[in-house]
Design a protein around this motif. Structure first.
Motif, short mmCIF file in Angstrom:
data_model
loop_
_atom_site.label_atom_id
_atom_site.label_comp_id
_atom_site.label_asym_id
_atom_site.label_seq_id
_atom_site.Cartn_x
_atom_site.Cartn_y
_atom_site.Cartn_z
N ALA B 88 0.84 -1.19 0.00
CA ALA B 88 0.00 0.00 0.00
C ALA B 88 0.87 1.24 0.00
O ALA B 88 0.57 2.24 -0.66
CB ALA B 88 -0.92 -0.01 1.21
N VAL B 93 -3.42 -0.05 -3.65
CA VAL B 93 -4.45 -0.01 -2.61
C VAL B 93 -5.66 -0.80 -3.10
O VAL B 93 -6.14 -0.60 -4.20
CB VAL B 93 -4.84 1.44 -2.26
N LEU B 94 -6.13 -1.68 -2.23
CA LEU B 94 -7.28 -2.52 -2.58
C LEU B 94 -8.54 -1.96 -1.94
O LEU B 94 -8.56 -1.60 -0.77
CB LEU B 94 -7.03 -3.95 -2.07
N PRO B 96 -11.83 -3.52 -1.06
CA PRO B 96 -12.17 -4.94 -1.02
C PRO B 96 -13.61 -5.25 -1.38
O PRO B 96 -14.47 -4.38 -1.40
CB PRO B 96 -11.89 -5.31 0.42
N ILE B 113 -9.19 7.94 8.08
CA ILE B 113 -8.36 6.75 8.30
C ILE B 113 -7.72 6.35 6.98
O ILE B 113 -6.56 5.95 6.92
CB ILE B 113 -9.19 5.60 8.90
N GLY B 114 -8.48 6.49 5.88
CA GLY B 114 -7.94 6.17 4.57
C GLY B 114 -6.74 7.03 4.21
O GLY B 114 -5.87 6.61 3.44
N ARG B 159 -12.43 6.07 0.26
CA ARG B 159 -11.44 5.80 1.30
C ARG B 159 -10.14 5.32 0.68
O ARG B 159 -9.06 5.72 1.10
CB ARG B 159 -12.01 4.73 2.24
N ALA B 160 -10.24 4.45 -0.35
CA ALA B 160 -9.03 3.98 -1.00
C ALA B 160 -8.32 5.12 -1.73
O ALA B 160 -7.10 5.19 -1.75
CB ALA B 160 -9.36 2.85 -1.97
N ALA B 163 -5.73 7.44 0.03
CA ALA B 163 -4.35 7.00 0.21
C ALA B 163 -3.47 7.39 -0.97
O ALA B 163 -2.32 6.99 -1.02
CB ALA B 163 -4.31 5.49 0.43
#
Lengths: 288, 247
Positions: B88, B93-94, B96, B113-114, B159-160, B163
């Protein structure tokens, strides 16, 4: 009135101790049975630093808390990292380490009434006709400060948010680049720090005795189970339940029954509501 | 560029991925299509490294033995043995399957948080996410677990994106979504590629809305890659037509 005030103080100091246990569990899913041992060890370290090395109180307090954090981190880094995921082994390993520390301290001479930590704020005050010493009020104050600190830490810092992520869904957090092992070490450091700080505040009310390690452990477990394992809010509320129950048994029965009440509470909770008061909300889990 | 070469994944003796080779060029959209249990998720887990975590946990529990052969290469570095968080950090970045939103955190907190890996561009990324998913704006303070499936999917992709990935893996992004939300998600995939130049790999069993937007696609059956080609060649392939479009 006496029951109310002493119950409140007792509950807050109890939640302080239990918070460390819950914190570690919620983040790493490891029940840290060495929690009580770290608590006693910190008190003993502080005593050694003060009486044998003649440091002043604050330096030895800080050093001993650091030492407790270090031991906590090492327990994870050297032992638990290798067995994480095997639940029975986690319990056995942490319990064995805890026993080793506690019994090691007993063997090392931690017996009798000679070991006391100084009271930070001497004197007492009368509140609503009840005499309360300042040290107890100080414990409440420190407890509230620690709660506030954690609230801010979890809510607003990068590491705090990462901890929150790991606590909710470890794998989803990993996908976002959060290192699970690193966060577990952070949780052990924080948990040990809380254990250490509460030891420094609570021990001055009596002597440093090794048995306190077992008491702290049992009460932390009782609080975490009643509140729902891993739930921070649950832990605080459950410590009020147990805290008042302790005071009530002390007043109406006898001090010896305190432990029985805590253990009974564990059993009753497991029978009636196994996930505890605030266990993970199942209805939220899957929504497709 | 991300390359998967001769990947084989075993769950005990069951072959989940059989000799799959896949290439995703920088800034392209790659589709991976196949029915249930074809091995799409396992492929995604292998690219993101989650398979190593599953392997470790299974070994600890004494559960299934998972073995991985083959290589995953990212920007000419072999990342086959890197842990998920290390990958990551490199930008893979996955997002899911089944979204895995943090249910007790608010939408905003999920996004924060991401942003763990890229705090510096947090504001910019947040703006971008709320721009492609304006619906999230109305729910910023709502608990993630109380969102609808479509909103959760938008949140998971958002969220992904927080990152700042260079490769975004989407595992079944259309699962259980209404046509309205499917369109939003597909549009967002196009936008992510166009404005951010992020490589997107989409695994999906419902191929119809995705195939038109991909640059290159793979069809996976029982763990092996049976067909590959560009968007047009897949669209015009009679086998794909009958299996995925019902024509």
């Amino acid at each position: 009135m006496q029951i109310f005030i002493y119950g409140l103080i007792n509950s807050i100091s109890l939640s302080l101790v239990a918070l460390g246990f819950t914190l570690v569990y919620s983040i790493s899913r490891i029940p840290n049975f060495a929690h009580g041992a770290l608590y006693v060890a910190t008190g003993y370290f502080a005593w050694i630093l003060m009486n044998l090395f003649h440091f002043n109180y604050f330096i030895s307090a800080i050093l001993s808390v650091f030492l407790s954090c270090f031991i906590g981190a090492m327990i994870y880094r050297l032992v638990l990292i290798k067995i994480r995921g095997m639940e029975i082994s986690e319990v056995i390993a942490t319990y064995a380490i805890g026993l080793a520390i506690i019994e090691g301290l007993r063997w090392g001479g931690l017996r009798g009434a000679t070991y006391t930590l100084p009271v930070i704020v001497p004197g007492s005050i009368e509140i609503f006709g009840v005499i309360v010493d300042y040290q107890r009020l100080f414990a409440v104050f420190v407890g509230l400060v620690i709660f506030l600190f954690f609230y801010i830490f979890i809510k607003f810092t990068k590491t705090g948010l990462a901890l929150k992520g790991i606590a909710q869904d470890e794998r989803a957090a990993m996908m976002l680049g959060i290192d699970s092992d690193k966060m577990a070490i952070v949780s052990f450091i924080l948990g040990s720090a809380i254990a250490g700080i509460s030891a420094l505040i609570i021990f001055p009310l009596g002597n440093i005795v090794v048995e306190a390690g077992y008491n702290v452990l049992v009460f932390s477990i009782a609080v975490s189970i009643i509140g729902g394992l891993g739930s921070w809010l649950g832990a605080v509320i459950a410590s009020f339940i147990i805290g008042y129950a302790q005071i009530l048994t002390e007043v109406f029965l006898s001090t010896h029954y305190q432990m029985v009440i805590a253990l009974l509470a564990i059993i009753i909770t497991l029978l009636i509501r196994p996930s505890g008061l605030f266990g993970k909300q199942k209805e939220l889990e899957e929504r497709v | 560029m991300l390359e998967v070469t001769n990947l084989m994944v075993f769950y005990e003796n069951m072959l989940a991925i059989n000799n799959v080779t896949l290439t995703a060029k920088k800034g392209s959209i790659v589709g991976v299509f196949g029915s249930n249990s074809a091995g799409k998720s396992t492929l995604m887990y292998s690219i993101s490294g989650i398979i190593l975590d599953i392997k470790k946990k299974e070994a600890m529990k004494g559960g299934e033995r998972i073995t991985v052969f083959g290589k995953v290469i990212f920007d000419s570095k072999d990342i086959t043995n890197l842990l998920p968080h290390e990958r990551a950090k490199m930008g893979i970045v996955l997002c899911p399957e089944r979204r895995r939103i943090f249910p007790e955190s608010s939408v905003l907190e999920n996004l924060k948080i991401g942003a763990y890996l890229d705090k510096r561009n947090e504001k910019k990324n947040l703006e971008y996410v709320l721009n492609i998913f304006p619906r999230l704006k109305d729910h910023l303070n709502r608990q993630g677990g109380f969102l609808s499936g479509g909103e959760q999917q938008m949140l998971a992709i958002g969220r992904a994106l927080m990152a700042s990935p260079s490769v975004l893996l989407l595992d079944e992004p259309l699962l259980g979504l209404s046509p309205y939300y499917q369109k939003i998600v597909v549009d967002s995939i196009k936008d992510i590629k166009a404005t951010k130049n992020i490589t997107v790999i989409v695994a999906e069993q419902y191929a119809r809305p995705i195939i038109p937007v991909i640059d290159y696609g793979y069809i996976i059956e029982n763990g092996s890659s049976v067909l590959e080609g560009t968007s047009e060649s897949l669209l015009n392939n009679p086998d794909v037509k009958s299996a995925y479009f019902g024509v």
